[in-house]
Design an enzyme around this catalytic site. Structure first.
Site: not given
Ligand code: GCO
Ligand code: MN
Ligand code: MN
Length: 407
Positions: A57, A60, A91, A184, A186, A220, A223, A248, A258, A260, A290
């Site tokens: 990002h 970041d 990316m 993306e 969610k 993702e 998600h 992702d 979520d 991850d 991700d």
């Molecule tokens: C989340 C998202 C993020 C995005 C990222 C890329 O649920 O936090 O998955 O991690 O993928 O912001 O834009």
């Molecule tokens: Mn993501």
């Molecule tokens: Mn996520």
């Protein structure tokens, strides 16, 4: 750990977000547990582990509100680290969720000034991404949603969302940038409900944009699984539509927030089907993770997490090759297919002649309805293959299939 056939290599095209390995373990109930890791250190460590690149990002790398001089210095140092470690930035993305200005949405805020600021921030993030060599730009609308639907009209919000993306694709076309967008989805978190909740919603929305040809999806795992959906099916649909621009990879226990989690740490069989599909369909994009390490971990745990993501992908790719080379499994698949016979009614092609033939055909409904499919045996063979007690193929054949799968 000694290198073996699953050790990640540059040509595997594994990438991580700076925010993933850089995750400090903060959650809604507790503070950070790990000290920050600088982007330069992330680049070095990931490269040593065999990753191809890092994604980011805008914030970041460059803190929110940094001056042009500060940005220039940070980017210069980061580029040196990339070059020294043979790492790419395939990316880039934009943070439209952290700052309080986005509390009620970015592209879908009721306030046109906030919408304008979100587009301005994204234009600048695109410029940064291009400067670092990215050719995919991910848009995740984390704050594009509501807690209370009384707050805004969902139709208006979709219109604003579309305007925002049209503005950005207009910019990319006008500036002749080599950049595609990947949207993306969610379903919720951080908002109570997020607009365009699944990859399927995104695929339909893309067709309503001004420049759909440069917009695809970034599905993702977590998600889709949060919504109880089958990720493998969603990916097949994205591939079928020619829209799988990015992915992702992570993991998720069903019905949770979520999480991850490390790729493949929970859903081994679904992730096997996913990797097999990506490899066999010759997916050209990055294998991007991700995900983040458990909050219990220190920095060493973070690197174990990163290595684990990549190794599990390679193990599943190997398992896909084993599956393709397993004589008994393939014979059963052929047997099942041949029992079904061929498509004598030419269902792939409508013609009035075919339709007349079909309308007059007679089917032995009882026999067709009474037949068992054989999938219990087939799936058990897959289960045993994944659990490691099958795989009786020679190593020569395995590597032949592995290289066929990676071509
Ligand atoms: C989340 C998202 C993020 C995005 C990222 C890329 O649920 O936090 O998955 O991690 O993928 O912001 O834009
Ligand atoms: Mn993501
Ligand atoms: Mn996520």
């Amino acid at each position: 750990m000694l290198p073996d056939q699953f050790t990640p290599k540059k040509e595997d095209h594994f990438t991580f977000g700076l925010w993933t390995v850089g995750n400090r373990g903060r959650d809604p109930f507790g503070d950070a547990v790990r000290p920050p890791i600088t982007p330069v250190h992330v680049v070095k460590k990931l490269s040593e582990l065999g990753a191809y690149g890092v994604n980011l990002h805008d914030n970041d790398l460059v803190p929110f509100g940094a001056s042009a001089t500060e940005q220039e210095k940070i980017v210069r140092e980061f580029k040196v680290a990339l070059k020294d470690n043979d790492m790419k930035v395939p990316m880039a993305t934009v943070n439209l969720f952290y700052h309080p200005i986005f509390r009620d949405g970015a592209f879908t805020s009721n306030d046109p000034k906030v919408r304008a600021f979100a587009i301005q921030k994204t234009l600048r993030a695109i410029d940064l991404g291009i400067d670092l060599g990215a050719n995919i730009f991910v848009l995740w609308g984390g704050r594009e949603g509501v807690e209370a639907d009384v707050s805004k009209c969902a139709l208006e919000a979709l219109k604003w969302y579309r305007e925002g993306i049209n503005y950005l694709t207009g910019y990319v076309k006008d500036q002749k940038l080599d950049l595609k967008f990947a949207l993306e989805a969610k379903p919720n978190e951080p908002r109570g409900d997020i607009y365009l909740a699944t990859t399927g919603h995104m695929l339909a929305f893309i067709q309503t944009l001004d420049h759909p040809e440069i917009v695809g999806v970034n599905p993702e795992v977590a998600h889709e699984q949060m919504s109880g959906l089958n990720f493998y099916h969603g990916i097949a649909q994205a591939i079928d539509a020619g829209k799988l621009f990015h992915i992702d990879l992570n993991d998720q226990k069903p019905g949770r927030y979520d999480q991850d989690l490390r790729f493949g740490s929970e859903s081994i069989k679904p992730m096997f089907h996913l990797v097999r599909l990506l490899e066999e369909s010759k997916y050209q994009g990055m294998r991007h993770f991700d995900a983040h390490a458990y909050r219990s971990e220190d920095e060493e745990g973070v690197w174990n997490f990163a290595l684990g993501c990549m190794r599990t992908y390679n193990v599943l790719k190997f398992k896909a090759a084993q599956f393709a080379a397993d004589e008994e499994i393939q014979a059963l698949k052929r047997e099942i297919a041949s029992e079904y016979g061929k498509d004598e009614y030419q269902l792939h092609k409508y013609s009035s002649g075919n339709a007349t033939k079909l309308k007059n055909a007679s089917f032995d409904v009882d026999a067709l309805a009474g037949r068992g499919a054989g999938y219990e045996r087939l799936d058990q063979m897959l289960t045993e293959l994944l659990l490691g007690i099958r795989g009786g193929i020679s190593s020569a054949k395995q590597s032949e299939h592995a290289s066929a799968a990676s071509r």
